[in-house]
Design a protein around this motif. Structure first.
Motif, PDB file in Angstrom:
ATOM      1  N   TYR A  24      -0.815 -10.072  -1.475  1.00 17.09           N
ATOM      2  CA  TYR A  24       0.559  -9.774  -1.854  1.00 17.09           C
ATOM      3  C   TYR A  24       0.688  -9.719  -3.370  1.00 17.09           C
ATOM      4  N   GLN A  70       9.443  -6.574  -3.844  1.00 14.09           N
ATOM      5  CA  GLN A  70       9.357  -6.973  -2.434  1.00 14.09           C
ATOM      6  C   GLN A  70       8.069  -7.747  -2.165  1.00 14.09           C
ATOM      7  N   TYR A  71       6.959  -7.261  -2.700  1.00 14.72           N
ATOM      8  CA  TYR A  71       5.688  -7.958  -2.476  1.00 14.72           C
ATOM      9  C   TYR A  71       5.653  -9.295  -3.208  1.00 14.72           C
ATOM     10  N   GLU A  73       8.247 -11.166  -3.728  1.00 14.44           N
ATOM     11  CA  GLU A  73       9.077 -12.042  -2.900  1.00 14.44           C
ATOM     12  C   GLU A  73       8.326 -12.506  -1.656  1.00 14.44           C
ATOM     13  N   MET A  74       7.574 -11.597  -1.031  1.00 13.40           N
ATOM     14  CA  MET A  74       6.790 -11.992   0.152  1.00 13.40           C
ATOM     15  C   MET A  74       5.748 -13.041  -0.226  1.00 13.40           C
ATOM     16  N   ILE A  77       7.596 -16.319  -0.491  1.00 15.56           N
ATOM     17  CA  ILE A  77       7.966 -16.814   0.837  1.00 15.56           C
ATOM     18  C   ILE A  77       6.749 -17.379   1.550  1.00 15.56           C
ATOM     19  N   GLU A  78       5.634 -16.638   1.517  1.00 20.32           N
ATOM     20  CA  GLU A  78       4.402 -17.130   2.134  1.00 20.32           C
ATOM     21  C   GLU A  78       3.948 -18.432   1.487  1.00 20.32           C
TER      22      GLU A  78
END
Length: 94
Positions: A24, A70-71, A73-74, A77-78
């Motif tokens: 990511y 977006q990546y 943020e992912m 989150i991960e």
């Protein structure tokens, strides 16, 4: 990166499975790099008075920035999910 991928940054990503959190971060970095490249090209086009090219590069820079965000943020989150799992193990051990 092909011309088609420049026009639609998500084209090549939908078919790729990400194995790790590092993936990511890498794809986010790639898109931030592409956004930077397009901003530079937009500046050059503007210096030369090429409005259509400038506008095209501005749009592509913006799209790459959105995808990069977006990546990123992912990845966060991960990372948070991994941290939460680790904290549950500590509580269970007590």
């Amino acid at each position: 990166m092909t011309h088609e991928q420049n026009l639609d940054p998500e084209v090549h990503e939908d078919e790729v499975e990400y194995e790790s959190l590092a993936d990511y971060h890498r794809i986010a970095a790639l898109h931030y790099s592409q956004a930077s490249k397009h901003h530079s090209l937009a500046a050059e086009a503007d210096d030369q008075g090429h409005e259509e090219a400038r506008d095209s590069h501005v749009f592509l820079a913006y799209r790459h920035k959105l995808v990069a965000n977006q990546y990123a943020e992912m990845a966060v989150i991960e990372s948070d999910e991994l941290s939460d799992e680790g904290s549950e193990d500590v509580v269970a051990a007590e």
